[in-house]
Design an enzyme around this catalytic site. Structure first.
Site, PDB file in Angstrom:
ATOM      1  N   ASP A 135       5.375   0.803  11.837  1.00 13.35           N
ATOM      2  CA  ASP A 135       4.131   0.187  11.362  1.00 13.35           C
ATOM      3  C   ASP A 135       3.973  -1.264  11.831  1.00 13.35           C
ATOM      4  O   ASP A 135       2.939  -1.878  11.575  1.00 13.35           O
ATOM      5  CB  ASP A 135       4.040   0.247   9.830  1.00 13.35           C
ATOM      6  CG  ASP A 135       3.673   1.646   9.341  1.00 13.35           C
ATOM      7  OD1 ASP A 135       3.347   2.504  10.171  1.00 13.35           O
ATOM      8  OD2 ASP A 135       3.721   1.863   8.116  1.00 13.35           O
ATOM      9  N   ILE A 188       9.134   7.158  16.364  1.00  8.79           N
ATOM     10  CA  ILE A 188       8.750   7.845  15.121  1.00  8.79           C
ATOM     11  C   ILE A 188       7.492   8.700  15.321  1.00  8.79           C
ATOM     12  O   ILE A 188       7.458   9.866  14.945  1.00  8.79           O
ATOM     13  CB  ILE A 188       8.507   6.838  13.966  1.00  8.79           C
ATOM     14  CG1 ILE A 188       9.701   5.883  13.806  1.00  8.79           C
ATOM     15  CG2 ILE A 188       8.211   7.565  12.657  1.00  8.79           C
ATOM     16  CD1 ILE A 188      10.984   6.496  13.336  1.00  8.79           C
ATOM     17  N   LYS A 227       0.837  -1.207   0.000  1.00  6.42           N
ATOM     18  CA  LYS A 227       0.000   0.000   0.000  1.00  6.42           C
ATOM     19  C   LYS A 227       0.873   1.258   0.000  1.00  6.42           C
ATOM     20  O   LYS A 227       0.631   2.203  -0.754  1.00  6.42           O
ATOM     21  CB  LYS A 227      -0.896  -0.009   1.239  1.00  6.42           C
ATOM     22  CG  LYS A 227      -1.552   1.320   1.523  1.00  6.42           C
ATOM     23  CD  LYS A 227      -2.383   1.298   2.787  1.00  6.42           C
ATOM     24  CE  LYS A 227      -1.621   1.609   4.045  1.00  6.42           C
ATOM     25  NZ  LYS A 227      -1.371   3.021   4.316  1.00  6.42           N
ATOM     26  N   ASN A 228       1.892   1.266   0.841  1.00  7.24           N
ATOM     27  CA  ASN A 228       2.692   2.484   0.978  1.00  7.24           C
ATOM     28  C   ASN A 228       3.638   2.722  -0.194  1.00  7.24           C
ATOM     29  O   ASN A 228       4.238   3.789  -0.299  1.00  7.24           O
ATOM     30  CB  ASN A 228       3.479   2.472   2.300  1.00  7.24           C
ATOM     31  CG  ASN A 228       2.572   2.770   3.488  1.00  7.24           C
ATOM     32  OD1 ASN A 228       1.409   3.120   3.311  1.00  7.24           O
ATOM     33  ND2 ASN A 228       3.105   2.620   4.687  1.00  7.24           N
ATOM     34  N   ARG A 244      -8.513  -0.324   5.214  1.00  6.91           N
ATOM     35  CA  ARG A 244      -7.668   0.704   4.595  1.00  6.91           C
ATOM     36  C   ARG A 244      -6.368   0.105   4.081  1.00  6.91           C
ATOM     37  O   ARG A 244      -5.810   0.615   3.104  1.00  6.91           O
ATOM     38  CB  ARG A 244      -7.313   1.797   5.613  1.00  6.91           C
ATOM     39  CG  ARG A 244      -8.454   2.733   5.940  1.00  6.91           C
ATOM     40  CD  ARG A 244      -7.961   3.846   6.850  1.00  6.91           C
ATOM     41  NE  ARG A 244      -6.709   4.392   6.318  1.00  6.91           N
ATOM     42  CZ  ARG A 244      -5.863   5.135   7.006  1.00  6.91           C
ATOM     43  NH1 ARG A 244      -6.110   5.442   8.251  1.00  6.91           N
ATOM     44  NH2 ARG A 244      -4.755   5.593   6.447  1.00  6.91           N
ATOM     45  N   CYS A 274      -4.363   8.614   9.937  1.00  6.90           N
ATOM     46  CA  CYS A 274      -4.407   7.971  11.250  1.00  6.90           C
ATOM     47  C   CYS A 274      -4.100   8.991  12.341  1.00  6.90           C
ATOM     48  O   CYS A 274      -3.257   9.861  12.166  1.00  6.90           O
ATOM     49  CB  CYS A 274      -3.347   6.878  11.331  1.00  6.90           C
ATOM     50  SG  CYS A 274      -3.706   5.430  10.365  1.00  6.90           S
ATOM     51  N   ARG A 307       2.029  14.662  13.183  1.00  6.14           N
ATOM     52  CA  ARG A 307       2.311  14.425  11.769  1.00  6.14           C
ATOM     53  C   ARG A 307       2.287  15.708  10.936  1.00  6.14           C
ATOM     54  O   ARG A 307       1.495  15.858  10.003  1.00  6.14           O
ATOM     55  CB  ARG A 307       1.331  13.399  11.197  1.00  6.14           C
ATOM     56  CG  ARG A 307       1.332  12.114  11.982  1.00  6.14           C
ATOM     57  CD  ARG A 307       0.530  11.042  11.305  1.00  6.14           C
ATOM     58  NE  ARG A 307       1.336  10.296  10.364  1.00  6.14           N
ATOM     59  CZ  ARG A 307       0.900   9.227   9.701  1.00  6.14           C
ATOM     60  NH1 ARG A 307      -0.318   8.814   9.838  1.00  6.14           N
ATOM     61  NH2 ARG A 307       1.684   8.585   8.891  1.00  6.14           N
ATOM     62  N   ARG A 337      -3.533  10.832   5.086  1.00  2.00           N
ATOM     63  CA  ARG A 337      -2.400  11.734   5.096  1.00  2.00           C
ATOM     64  C   ARG A 337      -1.663  11.729   3.756  1.00  2.00           C
ATOM     65  O   ARG A 337      -1.094  12.746   3.346  1.00  2.00           O
ATOM     66  CB  ARG A 337      -1.456  11.307   6.216  1.00  2.00           C
ATOM     67  CG  ARG A 337      -0.209  12.117   6.292  1.00  2.00           C
ATOM     68  CD  ARG A 337       0.616  11.756   7.498  1.00  2.00           C
ATOM     69  NE  ARG A 337       1.958  12.291   7.389  1.00  2.00           N
ATOM     70  CZ  ARG A 337       2.298  13.529   7.697  1.00  2.00           C
ATOM     71  NH1 ARG A 337       1.390  14.352   8.156  1.00  2.00           N
ATOM     72  NH2 ARG A 337       3.520  13.949   7.568  1.00  2.00           N
TER      73      ARG A 337
HETATM   74  C1  UD1 Z   1       4.978   6.850   6.004  1.00  2.46           C
HETATM   75  C2  UD1 Z   1       4.017   5.694   5.936  1.00  2.46           C
HETATM   76  C3  UD1 Z   1       3.530   5.316   7.329  1.00  2.46           C
HETATM   77  C4  UD1 Z   1       4.733   5.060   8.240  1.00  2.46           C
HETATM   78  C5  UD1 Z   1       5.704   6.235   8.200  1.00  2.46           C
HETATM   79  C6  UD1 Z   1       6.997   5.971   8.977  1.00  2.46           C
HETATM   80  C7  UD1 Z   1       2.980   6.035   3.781  1.00  2.46           C
HETATM   81  C8  UD1 Z   1       1.755   6.375   3.008  1.00  2.46           C
HETATM   82  N1  UD1 Z   1       2.891   6.070   5.105  1.00  2.46           N
HETATM   83  O1  UD1 Z   1       4.241   7.953   6.535  1.00  2.46           O
HETATM   84  O2  UD1 Z   1       2.742   4.136   7.224  1.00  2.46           O
HETATM   85  O3  UD1 Z   1       4.274   4.889   9.568  1.00  2.46           O
HETATM   86  O4  UD1 Z   1       6.080   6.517   6.842  1.00  2.46           O
HETATM   87  O5  UD1 Z   1       7.614   4.840   8.502  1.00  2.46           O
HETATM   88  O6  UD1 Z   1       3.994   5.702   3.214  1.00  2.46           O
HETATM   89  N2  UD1 Z   1       7.283  14.602  10.103  1.00  2.46           N
HETATM   90  C9  UD1 Z   1       7.474  15.921  10.378  1.00  2.46           C
HETATM   91  N3  UD1 Z   1       7.342  16.822   9.354  1.00  2.46           N
HETATM   92  C10 UD1 Z   1       7.067  16.445   8.076  1.00  2.46           C
HETATM   93  C11 UD1 Z   1       6.886  15.079   7.805  1.00  2.46           C
HETATM   94  C12 UD1 Z   1       7.008  14.179   8.839  1.00  2.46           C
HETATM   95  O7  UD1 Z   1       7.745  16.307  11.507  1.00  2.46           O
HETATM   96  O8  UD1 Z   1       6.955  17.301   7.203  1.00  2.46           O
HETATM   97  C13 UD1 Z   1       7.414  13.622  11.204  1.00  2.46           C
HETATM   98  C14 UD1 Z   1       6.136  12.845  11.418  1.00  2.46           C
HETATM   99  O9  UD1 Z   1       5.234  13.542  12.248  1.00  2.46           O
HETATM  100  C15 UD1 Z   1       6.658  11.585  12.059  1.00  2.46           C
HETATM  101  C16 UD1 Z   1       8.021  11.385  11.378  1.00  2.46           C
HETATM  102  O10 UD1 Z   1       8.371  12.652  10.836  1.00  2.46           O
HETATM  103  O11 UD1 Z   1       6.859  11.798  13.435  1.00  2.46           O
HETATM  104  C17 UD1 Z   1       8.024  10.339  10.266  1.00  2.46           C
HETATM  105  O12 UD1 Z   1       7.049  10.690   9.316  1.00  2.46           O
HETATM  106  P1  UD1 Z   1       7.180  10.271   7.780  1.00  2.46           P
HETATM  107  O13 UD1 Z   1       8.377   9.406   7.580  1.00  2.46           O
HETATM  108  O14 UD1 Z   1       7.043  11.489   6.953  1.00  2.46           O
HETATM  109  O15 UD1 Z   1       5.871   9.398   7.613  1.00  2.46           O
HETATM  110  P2  UD1 Z   1       4.816   9.436   6.440  1.00  2.46           P
HETATM  111  O16 UD1 Z   1       5.520   9.592   5.136  1.00  2.46           O
HETATM  112  O17 UD1 Z   1       3.696  10.327   6.773  1.00  2.46           O
END
Ligand code: UD1
Length: 418
Positions: free
Chosen positions: A305, A327, A22-23, A397, A116, A121, A92
């Site tokens: 995850d 994370i 999915k991701n 989902r 979620c 985030r 998201r």
């Molecule tokens: C992706 C995955 C999700 C997984 C996560 C971490 C998808 C669709 N989702 O989410 O399932 O749990 O990676 O492996 O691929 N952050 C910031 N600022 C930003 C972006 C992120 O502070 O602009 C923080 C987030 O709040 C979080 C951390 O960075 O604490 C990691 O987030 P990120 O790696 O960006 O996760 P996603 O890409 O949203």
């Protein structure tokens, strides 16, 4: 709303076919909007997040032809229109449309996403990445508004931490930049490398995806493309826990051991045996479960995850396990629900102290987010008696046919509709 009814205590045995990731699929659907030519994605999982992401692509005007496990997206005629908050709040990943729309049109407006409820985030790193490539980005009334005066420029994107989404946003935007772009402290997740493979098939020139430093040559000449997505390592890890928690044996076909090294290490330490097969790998457990000491980390570390699923497993190991979440600060919604099944868990900041070995007992529980919900399914498989899990749409989902896949291996599980 559908519910799942599970009678625990069955040893799972058989074969589970792991679906496409999915991701990996979600950013690739967004990437389709970069190009005026069609993109065919195969090995797509049948899960509602993918449907929703394709639905948003259609709202921008993309033609989407959907077959069960593949889709062709033709973004030849799209427009960067506003998509209502109601559409994007569920997921998201809709923020991933920002980079492609900006790259293609020099302007984009995307509502701040939902998804979620597992922490703040924020999207600050996505915004900084685009700014480093020459975009002006602001948040106006809950909408991210991005524009460039003369198109995106090459540049250096330095990520404060290796965010998966921000790395993908930077990669997609950079394909249209005038010049070379370097992403420093990039996420190394397999889904980032798979996006690079997809973009490369579409005509992009990318080096270093899967490492901390990615280089992208801009001004892509787009071409029609086809891409076969990677298998879902989180789904594979979830079924690996299902085998371990029930003292069973499952062959996970299509799964890749090399994407799960940190997870396999923990599983083995907890008492499971794992070996490769021709089609994937096998997970088996015969002896007692042992406690674990787990810290979630960016890839190649232990994935956040799979944290909830391993907490369910730790509940069944005699002794005290420690699980640290680094994370997402708030990713413990499964804790009170696991406690309804009799688990003994205390939270100390971002660490869960799991005192396992007390037999779990079936109860009514509530699914709260995708991975939290599946941890309840796993705990229910090991619990005595009947568990009913409400709000199963969270599971739909991200898990294709979860109930059917488990039932095929001997689980006593039933989906109650309505
Ligand atoms: C992706 C995955 C999700 C997984 C996560 C971490 C998808 C669709 N989702 O989410 O399932 O749990 O990676 O492996 O691929 N952050 C910031 N600022 C930003 C972006 C992120 O502070 O602009 C923080 C987030 O709040 C979080 C951390 O960075 O604490 C990691 O987030 P990120 O790696 O960006 O996760 P996603 O890409 O949203």
């Amino acid at each position: 709303m559908d519910r799942l009814r599970i009678i625990g205590g069955q040893r799972l045995q058989g074969t589970v076919t792991v679906s496409g990731a999915k991701n990996a699929a979600l950013p690739q659907i967004a990437a389709a909007l970069l190009s005026p030519h069609p993109l065919e994605l195969t090995n797509l999982p049948v899960v509602s997040d993918v449907d929703n992401m394709l639905g948003v692509a259609q709202l921008y005007g993309a033609q989407v032809e959907r077959l069960a496990h593949s889709t062709t997206i033709d973004a030849g005629e799209i427009v960067p229109r506003d998509v209502s908050y109601d559409t994007v709040r569920r997921m998201r990943a809709t923020v991933l449309f920002l980079g492609p729309l900006l790259a293609r049109f020099g302007k984009a407006r995307v509502s701040l996403p939902g998804g979620c409820a597992i922490g703040a985030r924020p999207v600050d790193m996505h915004i900084k990445a685009l700014a480093a490539l020459g975009a002006e980005v602001a948040i106006e009334n809950g909408v991210i508004v991005a524009s460039t005066a003369g198109g995106l420029a090459g540049g250096r994107v330095v990520l404060g931490s290796p965010s998966v989404g921000a790395t993908q946003t930077a990669m997609m935007a950079a394909t249209a930049a005038a010049g070379e772009c370097e992403i420093v402290n990039a996420a190394r997740e397999p889904e980032v490398a798979d996006l690079a493979a997809c973009l490369t098939a579409m005509g992009a020139r990318i080096e270093g995806a899967g490492t901390h430093r990615i280089l992208i040559e801009g001004r892509t000449q787009w071409q029609p493309a086809r891409h076969h997505g990677i298998p879902d390592r989180i789904e594979a890890g979830t079924y690996a826990v299902a085998a371990a928690i029930t003292g069973g044996q499952l062959e996970l076909t299509n799964a890749r051991m090399e994407n799960l090294a940190a997870v396999i290490q923990v599983l083995e330490a907890m008492g499971a045996s794992i070996w490769p097969s021709n089609r994937g790998f096998v997970v088996s457990r015969e002896g007692p479960l042992r406690t674990a000491d787990i810290t979630t980390e960016p890839y190649p570390g232990f994935p956040t995850d799979l944290q909830a699923q391993f907490m369910a497993l730790a509940c069944c190991a005699d002794g005290t396990s420690l699980i640290r979440e680094t994370i997402f600060e708030n990713r413990f919604m499964h804790v009170p629900e696991l406690m309804r099944l009799g688990a003994n868990i205390t939270l100390q900041g971002t660490t869960a102290v799991v005192r396992g070995g007390v037999p779990l007992k079936g109860a009514q529980v509530m699914a709260t987010d995708l991975r939290a919900s599946v941890s309840l399914v796993l705990a229910a498989l090991a619990a005595e008696g009947e568990t009913v899990i409400n709000r199963v749409y969270h599971l739909d989902r991200g898990y294709e046919q979860l109930d059917r896949k488990l039932a095929q291996c001997g689980a006593d599980i039933e989906r109650m509709r309505g």
